[in-house]
Design an enzyme around this catalytic site. Structure first.
Site, PDB file in Angstrom:
ATOM      1  N   CYS A   2       0.731  -1.069   0.027  1.00  0.00           N
ATOM      2  CA  CYS A   2       0.117   0.052  -0.029  1.00  0.00           C
ATOM      3  C   CYS A   2       0.868   1.167   0.078  1.00  0.00           C
ATOM      4  CB  CYS A   2      -0.861   0.053   1.222  1.00  0.00           C
ATOM      5  SG  CYS A   2      -1.829  -1.489   1.316  1.00  0.00           S
ATOM      6  N   ARG A  18      -4.744   1.736  -0.630  1.00  0.00           N
ATOM      7  CA  ARG A  18      -4.473   0.224  -0.703  1.00  0.00           C
ATOM      8  C   ARG A  18      -4.348  -0.689  -1.906  1.00  0.00           C
ATOM      9  NH1 ARG A  18      -9.178  -4.482   1.174  1.00  0.00           N
ATOM     10  NH2 ARG A  18      -7.395  -6.154   1.750  1.00  0.00           N
ATOM     11  N   LEU A  19      -3.374  -1.626  -1.993  1.00  0.00           N
ATOM     12  CA  LEU A  19      -3.085  -2.610  -2.704  1.00  0.00           C
ATOM     13  C   LEU A  19      -3.490  -4.036  -1.976  1.00  0.00           C
ATOM     14  CD1 LEU A  19      -2.627  -3.619  -5.676  1.00  0.00           C
ATOM     15  CD2 LEU A  19      -0.146  -4.151  -4.597  1.00  0.00           C
ATOM     16  N   ALA A  20      -4.815  -4.470  -2.364  1.00  0.00           N
ATOM     17  CA  ALA A  20      -5.438  -5.746  -1.495  1.00  0.00           C
ATOM     18  C   ALA A  20      -4.742  -6.858  -2.247  1.00  0.00           C
ATOM     19  CB  ALA A  20      -6.788  -5.820  -2.107  1.00  0.00           C
ATOM     20  N   VAL A  21      -4.341  -7.607  -1.148  1.00  0.00           N
ATOM     21  CA  VAL A  21      -3.471  -8.848  -1.480  1.00  0.00           C
ATOM     22  C   VAL A  21      -3.850  -9.901  -0.494  1.00  0.00           C
ATOM     23  CG1 VAL A  21      -1.196  -9.693  -1.477  1.00  0.00           C
ATOM     24  CG2 VAL A  21      -1.182  -7.680  -2.505  1.00  0.00           C
ATOM     25  N   GLY A  77       2.825  -3.058   3.269  1.00  0.00           N
ATOM     26  CA  GLY A  77       3.897  -4.261   3.256  1.00  0.00           C
ATOM     27  C   GLY A  77       2.994  -5.633   3.281  1.00  0.00           C
ATOM     28  N   ASP A 126      -3.257  -9.333   7.637  1.00  0.00           N
ATOM     29  CA  ASP A 126      -2.058  -9.351   8.601  1.00  0.00           C
ATOM     30  C   ASP A 126      -2.004  -7.958   9.224  1.00  0.00           C
ATOM     31  OD1 ASP A 126      -1.530  -7.977   5.981  1.00  0.00           O
ATOM     32  OD2 ASP A 126       0.241  -8.238   6.038  1.00  0.00           O
ATOM     33  N   LEU A 134       9.498 -13.315 -11.193  1.00  0.00           N
ATOM     34  CA  LEU A 134      10.684 -12.736 -12.153  1.00  0.00           C
ATOM     35  C   LEU A 134      11.538 -13.704 -12.541  1.00  0.00           C
ATOM     36  CD1 LEU A 134      10.592  -9.171 -10.265  1.00  0.00           C
ATOM     37  CD2 LEU A 134       9.079  -9.897 -12.135  1.00  0.00           C
ATOM     38  N   VAL A 170      12.074 -10.139 -19.243  1.00  0.00           N
ATOM     39  CA  VAL A 170      12.172  -9.003 -19.985  1.00  0.00           C
ATOM     40  C   VAL A 170      13.354  -9.068 -20.909  1.00  0.00           C
ATOM     41  CG1 VAL A 170      13.586  -7.733 -18.404  1.00  0.00           C
ATOM     42  CG2 VAL A 170      12.427  -6.532 -20.165  1.00  0.00           C
TER      43      VAL A 170
END
Length: 615
Positions: free
Chosen positions: A2, A50-53, A78, A102, A262, A292
């Site tokens: 976030c 928020r980035l919902a994870v 985090g 969390d 990655l 990449v």
């Protein structure tokens, strides 16, 4: 993952300044595209994107709990990878939970242990807790500095944010950069706490800050990289590293959203890919991988001083070996030199680093990944942890009295960092002397064991330099460019227990097979194709097509032709005029890096219009 922002003012009523808090919070929108929230009381404002994870419906923030003595609120960025174990322990201690996130576990850990909650967390995080019982703010950053956090003291409190842009959105802040800020900008020694902007600082990794009315801003270090005796045998050490990595990758595959790895075809990313594939196969899932590359790179590849082979053949070997669902992201010179892409990368990083294609290609890779995944695992920092860079194994480089990467990597050489600076400013900044001073300061921070041999002392010092300076620059780059597109990147090799264990492994054990990264190579060999186990270290790819350099020249040529271009307050116009006329096919990497820096500086000036205090 976030973005957080906040403001504490003990002499003002912040309930009347919600518009400012909103503006600060919205600068973090790219870090949190899935939701926003604010918490405002008389002397505090907390903002969250928020980035919902984890726990998609239940993890909204700011999150608060009421106690008889007052309310406690938190904004958090985090992941705490051990949150399930912590939740079980806190439940046994009488805590009850309303969500599966969390974030709530970390908040209750504060209720249980106060500031000592930091001793119980395993993860990457940066968070702020307002304790209404004490009218006090607590700012915390993870041990390795994976997640960023910046702060700016004010006469009656503090401003903070995941990125400087959140703080700069507050009208209390003077958007000024002085010669001290510029000196580090050009030197690139990653001086601890530096944040470019006058009055602003970066919270050091493994540190916390307490802010209250009586004591002002007080910082405490709760973790640092220290020396400890290593007594395990070679076999036990390899087994321990394998066990730790298997557990770390397993914990970091916890997510309620699509995830991937990655993959570059090097040992580091391939090891993470192999371990992730093993764990996901146990769950009946297939690992997904992304790489990449540049159009024509494999067919026209020419070995150079730091890259012996192209990545693509090794990527294919790993993908086939583990059975991954693999995706290649192919880029061309026009993609990499697109001014809109440069603007996005400079805006994401807040500073004109001049990393050029290393930034633009990573940004475009992350942007492509975000269309299919929200979480990605990366092999970042394995070279710092396991001593994988070639200069660790070069006797001549071991005797160089500066940061070794600056003596080896052309874009980080003193010439690349300073030749393009306006002559008068170059003299005032004296980047060479500043770099030497920072090197001496960094060496003085290394703790040694009694009785260490000269070789062991030197190698410990080099490892410490990489883990406290170089890796922080790489982690900041990866966080900013990934979060600019709302992608969470996890770095298993930065687990602090793994870092401590390997750091304290004697040098002969780190190189027991006569090669770099002996411990990692042996610990992960069972998951990898033979080609990758035997591959020599190769860094992140960079385009070799001279058309790329030609496009940079054309863009700088347009700046030179503009008589009022602000960038020439910082850049030597004569130098720029000379290099735009060079044959792009014969251009050195250092000169190309200078062109990148000129364009980044120009873009940064356009974005921020900073007040330059050059006297």
């Amino acid at each position: 993952m976030c973005g957080i922002a906040g403001w504490v003012s003990f002499d003002a009523d912040l309930t009347r300044r919600g518009d400012v808090l909103d503006a600060m919070t919205e600068t973090m929108a790219c870090r949190g595209p899935d939701g926003r929230g604010t918490y405002v009381r008389t002397h505090v404002g907390l903002g969250h994107r928020r980035l919902a994870v984890i726990d998609l419906p239940g993890g909204a923030q700011p999150m608060s709990v009421s106690t008889p003595a007052g309310e406690i609120a938190m904004v958090y960025s985090g992941e705490a990878y051990n949150f399930q174990e912590l939740r079980d322990r806190l439940t046994s201690l009488g805590h009850t939970f309303r969500t599966d996130s969390d974030t709530e576990v970390v908040l209750h850990a504060y209720l249980q242990w106060g500031d000592s909650l930091v001793d119980h967390l395993d993860g990457m995080y940066a968070f702020a807790i307002w304790d209404g019982r004490e009218q006090r703010l607590l700012l915390v950053r993870d041990r390795m500095g994976i997640k960023p956090l910046f702060y700016h003291p004010t006469p009656d409190g503090v401003l903070f944010g995941s990125e400087p842009k959140a703080i700069l959105a507050n009208p209390l802040v003077r958007k000024a950069v002085d010669t001290d800020g510029l000196r580090e900008l050009f030197a690139q020694t990653k001086t601890p706490g530096w944040a470019l902007w006058k009055g602003m600082s970066e919270l050091l990794p493994g540190s916390l800050i307490s802010v209250d009315r009586d004591g002002g801003v007080r910082r405490r270090t709760y973790w640092r990289l220290g020396a400890a005796e290593h007594t395990d045998s070679r076999e036990d050490t390899v087994a321990r590293v394998r066990e730790m990595l298997t557990g770390i990758v397993g914990r970091q595959l916890i997510s309620d959203v699509p995830q991937c790895v990655l993959l570059s075809g090097g040992l580091d990313s391939s090891a993470i890919t192999g371990l992730a594939a093993e764990r996901l196969a146990q769950r009946g899932e297939q690992v997904r991988t992304f790489s990449v590359d540049f159009v024509g790179q494999e067919e026209n590849f020419v070995p150079d001083a730091i890259r012996d082979t192209p990545d693509s053949p090794f990527v294919r070997d790993v993908a086939a070996h583990v059975g991954s669902a693999h995706h290649d992201v192919m880029l061309n010179p026009a993609d990499l030199t697109d001014p809109a892409v440069r603007r996005a990368t400079v805006a994401a990083r807040d500073i004109p680093n001049g990393f050029g294609d290393l930034d633009s290609s990573l940004y475009l890779l992350f942007k492509a990944i975000r269309e299919q995944s929200t979480v990605a695992l990366s092999g970042e920092s394995a070279d710092e942890v396991f001593a994988g860079y070639p200069w660790f194994h070069n006797e001549a480089m071991l005797r160089v009295e500066t940061f070794p990467w600056m003596a080896v990597i052309p874009p980080l050489s003193l010439a690349a960092r300073s030749d393009h600076i306006e002559p008068g400013l170059r003299a005032r900044l004296d980047v060479g002397t500043y770099t030497a001073d920072q090197y001496a300061t960094a060496l003085a921070e290394v703790e040694h064991l009694d009785g260490e041999s000269g070789t062991e002392r030197r190698m410990r010092s080099l490892c410490h330099l990489h883990l406290t300076r170089f890796v922080r620059a790489l982690l900041d780059r990866k966080d900013r460019l990934s979060m600019a597109v709302g992608l969470e990147v996890r770095v298993p090799f930065c687990n602090h227990e793994l870092v401590e264990y390997v750091y304290n492994t004697p040098w002969p054990l780190k190189t027991f097979d006569g090669r770099e990264k002996s411990l990692l190579r042996q610990a992960a060999a069972h998951t990898l194709p033979r080609s990758v186990v035997e591959r020599v270290k190769s860094p992140y790819p960079s385009p070799q097509n001279p058309q790329y350099a030609a496009m940079l020249q054309q863009q700088v040529k347009e700046l030179v032709a503009a008589p009022d271009a602000d960038v020439f307050a910082l850049v030597d116009r004569v130098w720029a005029q000379q290099v735009v006329g060079q044959d792009p096919a014969r251009m050195t990497v250092a000169v190309r890096a200078g062109l990148e820096r000129v364009l980044d500086l120009h873009t940064w000036l356009e974005l921020h219009s900073p007040e330059l205090l050059l006297d």
